[in-house]
Design a protein around this motif. Structure first.
Motif, PDB file in Angstrom:
ATOM      1  N   UNK A   1      34.475  18.029 -19.592  1.00 44.95           N
ATOM      2  CA  UNK A   1      35.231  17.166 -20.490  1.00 44.95           C
ATOM      3  C   UNK A   1      36.017  16.148 -19.673  1.00 44.95           C
ATOM      4  N   UNK A   2      35.745  14.875 -19.911  1.00 48.24           N
ATOM      5  CA  UNK A   2      36.533  13.803 -19.296  1.00 48.24           C
ATOM      6  C   UNK A   2      37.826  13.701 -20.104  1.00 48.24           C
ATOM      7  N   UNK A   3      38.905  14.226 -19.555  1.00 44.35           N
ATOM      8  CA  UNK A   3      40.175  14.260 -20.278  1.00 44.35           C
ATOM      9  C   UNK A   3      40.708  12.847 -20.509  1.00 44.35           C
ATOM     10  N   UNK A   4      41.692  12.757 -21.388  1.00 44.04           N
ATOM     11  CA  UNK A   4      42.264  11.459 -21.745  1.00 44.04           C
ATOM     12  C   UNK A   4      43.785  11.568 -21.784  1.00 44.04           C
ATOM     13  N   UNK A   5      44.414  10.440 -21.972  1.00 41.01           N
ATOM     14  CA  UNK A   5      45.856  10.370 -22.208  1.00 41.01           C
ATOM     15  C   UNK A   5      46.043  10.524 -23.715  1.00 41.01           C
ATOM     16  N   UNK A   6      46.736  11.568 -24.136  1.00 41.02           N
ATOM     17  CA  UNK A   6      46.946  11.826 -25.563  1.00 41.02           C
ATOM     18  C   UNK A   6      47.573  10.620 -26.259  1.00 41.02           C
TER      19      UNK A   6
ATOM     20  N   UNK B   1      37.763  12.975 -30.085  1.00 39.68           N
ATOM     21  CA  UNK B   1      38.489  13.327 -28.867  1.00 39.68           C
ATOM     22  C   UNK B   1      37.556  13.764 -27.752  1.00 39.68           C
ATOM     23  N   UNK B   2      38.104  13.934 -26.548  1.00 35.69           N
ATOM     24  CA  UNK B   2      37.277  14.276 -25.389  1.00 35.69           C
ATOM     25  C   UNK B   2      36.452  15.558 -25.550  1.00 35.69           C
ATOM     26  N   UNK B   3      37.032  16.621 -26.078  1.00 32.81           N
ATOM     27  CA  UNK B   3      36.290  17.886 -26.202  1.00 32.81           C
ATOM     28  C   UNK B   3      35.145  17.753 -27.199  1.00 32.81           C
ATOM     29  N   UNK B   4      35.411  17.097 -28.322  1.00 29.73           N
ATOM     30  CA  UNK B   4      34.353  16.906 -29.314  1.00 29.73           C
ATOM     31  C   UNK B   4      33.213  16.077 -28.731  1.00 29.73           C
ATOM     32  N   UNK B   5      33.566  15.002 -28.023  1.00 29.23           N
ATOM     33  CA  UNK B   5      32.536  14.137 -27.415  1.00 29.23           C
ATOM     34  C   UNK B   5      31.713  14.886 -26.373  1.00 29.23           C
ATOM     35  N   UNK B   6      32.338  15.870 -25.701  1.00 32.69           N
ATOM     36  CA  UNK B   6      31.628  16.619 -24.653  1.00 32.69           C
ATOM     37  C   UNK B   6      30.769  17.747 -25.222  1.00 32.69           C
ATOM     38  N   UNK B   7      30.884  18.021 -26.524  1.00 38.44           N
ATOM     39  CA  UNK B   7      30.034  19.039 -27.141  1.00 38.44           C
ATOM     40  C   UNK B   7      30.709  20.366 -27.445  1.00 38.44           C
ATOM     41  N   UNK B   8      32.012  20.477 -27.238  1.00 45.54           N
ATOM     42  CA  UNK B   8      32.721  21.699 -27.631  1.00 45.54           C
ATOM     43  C   UNK B   8      32.691  21.802 -29.150  1.00 45.54           C
ATOM     44  N   UNK B   9      32.688  23.033 -29.666  1.00 43.09           N
ATOM     45  CA  UNK B   9      32.623  23.264 -31.105  1.00 43.09           C
ATOM     46  C   UNK B   9      33.739  24.209 -31.539  1.00 43.09           C
ATOM     47  N   UNK B  10      34.203  24.026 -32.779  1.00 38.75           N
ATOM     48  CA  UNK B  10      35.159  24.969 -33.352  1.00 38.75           C
ATOM     49  C   UNK B  10      34.498  26.343 -33.374  1.00 38.75           C
ATOM     50  N   UNK B  11      35.233  27.348 -32.943  1.00 35.98           N
ATOM     51  CA  UNK B  11      34.713  28.711 -32.869  1.00 35.98           C
ATOM     52  C   UNK B  11      34.271  29.116 -31.476  1.00 35.98           C
TER      53      UNK B  11
END
Length: 167
Positions: free
Chosen positions: A152-157, A96-106
């Motif tokens: 984060x480049x958002x997307x259409x869910x 997904x967009x957040x994962x691709x942008x480098x966001x991490x769980x936590x």
């Protein structure tokens, strides 16, 4: 997220799509999903129902295409929860967009486009104010005592959902 959703508890697992009838005998809401609400040290499960007044304007579109005829909201694939006074990423949609942008769980979410969200609902409102899907969402995150910024480049869910086969 609905400002005017109705909630019932305890939860019933088969209430998705069920009718909530008001005291006047009229349809008041349609069952949507199971939810969990954190209360003190525990959680309570319930059902969320969508008021019929919110469904009527989009009902024809939903029946024909499965979605409202309006630009989709930005989706990040980021599942966030309130942890005390902090908003923390609890999960990420794979690819997904957040994962691709480098966001991490936590990661703790500190800011959206330079503004501190006051609650989980406020976080999504701030993201949605940036425009429809495709809008770039700048986040300031705290990770292991350090501040990091991601765009984060958002997307259409809907693009990430498994679609039924149509005949």
């Amino acid at each position: 997220m609905l400002d005017e959703a109705l909630f019932t508890a305890p939860a019933h697992p088969q209430w998705g799509g069920s009718a909530l009838i008001g005291a006047d005998g009229r349809l008041a809401a349609i069952g949507s999903l199971l939810v969990q609400e954190k209360i003190d040290a525990g959680t309570i499960q319930g059902n969320m129902l969508v008021p019929i007044d919110l469904l009527e304007p989009i009902l024809d579109d939903m029946a024909k295409t499965g979605r409202a005829n309006r630009p989709p909201r930005p989706w990040l694939g980021m599942y966030t929860t309130e942890a005390g006074e902090r908003l923390v990423i609890a999960g990420l949609a794979p690819g997904g967009p957040a994962e691709r942008a480098g966001a991490k769980v936590g990661d703790a979410v500190l800011e959206v486009a330079g503004a501190k969200p006051k609650s989980l609902a406020d976080l999504w409102r701030k993201i949605w104010q940036l425009g429809p899907s495709g809008a770039v969402v700048p986040l300031k995150l705290a990770r292991n005592g350090k501040i990091t910024e991601v765009r984060i480049a958002s997307a259409d869910r809907g693009d990430f959902l498994k679609k039924p086969h149509l005949h």
